[in-house]
Design an enzyme around this catalytic site. Sequence first.
Site, PDB file in Angstrom:
ATOM      1  N   ASP A 106       4.936  14.593  14.412  1.00 19.17           N
ATOM      2  CA  ASP A 106       5.088  14.289  12.978  1.00 19.17           C
ATOM      3  C   ASP A 106       3.755  14.440  12.250  1.00 19.17           C
ATOM      4  OD1 ASP A 106       6.579  13.674  10.755  1.00 19.17           O
ATOM      5  OD2 ASP A 106       6.432  11.495  11.013  1.00 19.17           O
TER       6      ASP A 106
ATOM      7  N   GLY B 158       9.993   5.360   5.717  1.00 16.69           N
ATOM      8  CA  GLY B 158      11.423   5.396   5.970  1.00 16.69           C
ATOM      9  C   GLY B 158      11.971   4.101   6.529  1.00 16.69           C
TER      10      GLY B 158
ATOM     11  N   LEU C  99       0.817  -1.221   0.000  1.00 16.61           N
ATOM     12  CA  LEU C  99       0.000   0.000   0.000  1.00 16.61           C
ATOM     13  C   LEU C  99       0.842   1.258   0.000  1.00 16.61           C
ATOM     14  CD1 LEU C  99      -2.661  -1.046   2.690  1.00 16.61           C
ATOM     15  CD2 LEU C  99      -2.916  -1.096   0.207  1.00 16.61           C
TER      16      LEU C  99
END
Length: 450
Positions: free
Chosen positions: A277, A162, A158
């Site tokens: 994040d 990182g 999908l």
Amino acid sequence: MSLLILLVPIWVLSFTSIDASLMSPVPSISDPVLPIDKEPSSQISSDMAAHPPGVPEVTVVHHQDLNNRILIALIVASSLLGAILLFLACFWIYRRQNMKNSHSESQQKLDASKRLSLGPIVDKFNYLKMAGKKGSVAVIEYQSLVAATKNFQEDNILGEGGFGRVYKARFSDNFTAAVKCLQGGSEDVEREFENEVDCFSKIQHQNIVSLLGYCIHGKMRFLAYEMMHSGSLESQLHGLSQGSALTWHLRMKVALDVARGLEYLHERCNPPLIHRDIKSSNILLDSNFNAKLSDFGLAVTGGMQNRNRKLSGTLGYVAPEYLLDGILTEKSDVYAFGVVLLELLMGRKPVEKLSPSHCQSIVTWAMPQLTDRSKLPTIVDPVIRDAMDLKHLYQVAAVAVLCVQPEPSYRPLITDVLHSFIPLVPTELGGSLKVAHPLLPARTEPLSGH
């Protein structure tokens, strides 16, 4: 028990007064004078001799009557005291049972909320062959993941991040999940994995993706999430569709959902959580375009301990004070939210490469134009340019300007941001705006899940 402490002295004093009244002599002159028949003078003389004048007549009380009265008083008082003690005991038992039931109900509600929006997923937990528990997150057997992903075939990929890939895992005909595979065995991978499991075992919210389970197999780490069929906000805005499925009202709904998720982390978690994040690729959308925050591998608790923490995040979303001075607060998430808001407004990426050696931030490019009402409509994403209320556009632009202020103290709290978006979202989509023909989210074919 405080009532009992007050009643005991009163009870003792009452019996003291009763005993004193019973034992003390009673003067006859206090009794009413009754008429008597006249007696012979001899009889009167004998009576006067028996009772000289000036000496009060004493009424004699038999000891048997006195004991009976004391006994009756003791029985009545003991019965009353027993009744009070019985009432207090029953009340204490009832209160404790009620508190226990209340705690049990609240725990059941909490457990139910932890299954919020999972639907048939909960029913399939037995199919996952859970081997254990860590917090409230299930442990999934490795062989179950191998079978569900068809041995991690490339056709089931999908997305890629990182530290590894995300696979579509089909556990049955009507039950799929998104499985993130973390590879490498480095300290950073292990730290992110542990942080993710720890966070999801403590938090649950309708605008935060649910972690279904995890698996440890050698140096590999796996995290299974609920499937988000409309993919990420990044894929919707910057993928093949170029934001065509996201109307103005849907974009405002996404902003409201993200603000709700952040408000939960900042204001309702104890201690508060800083996501660290926030970005469009970590905002996932279900088939009805409900937005949910994902990827808590970098999340930290709020407080002064976050000063000078190791720099982590994504270029373009990182707040200036964190990038330059290493200072991390909840306002860092607010800055990243402002960048996402600019993406929703303009359909542009947070950082665009102008040349091989020069990049431009969306914040730097947009700031001069966001405060100019004549230029603002011209920089809006063409997909929504003709389908929005200019008054609402100015309001959203003003919020975005505040969120991306270089000085953290000038940025609003996420709670204030949340309340500013509620009037801009139709009631059918979770806000308070009443519109004649609301643009409801259309059902879409499943896209990428993570």
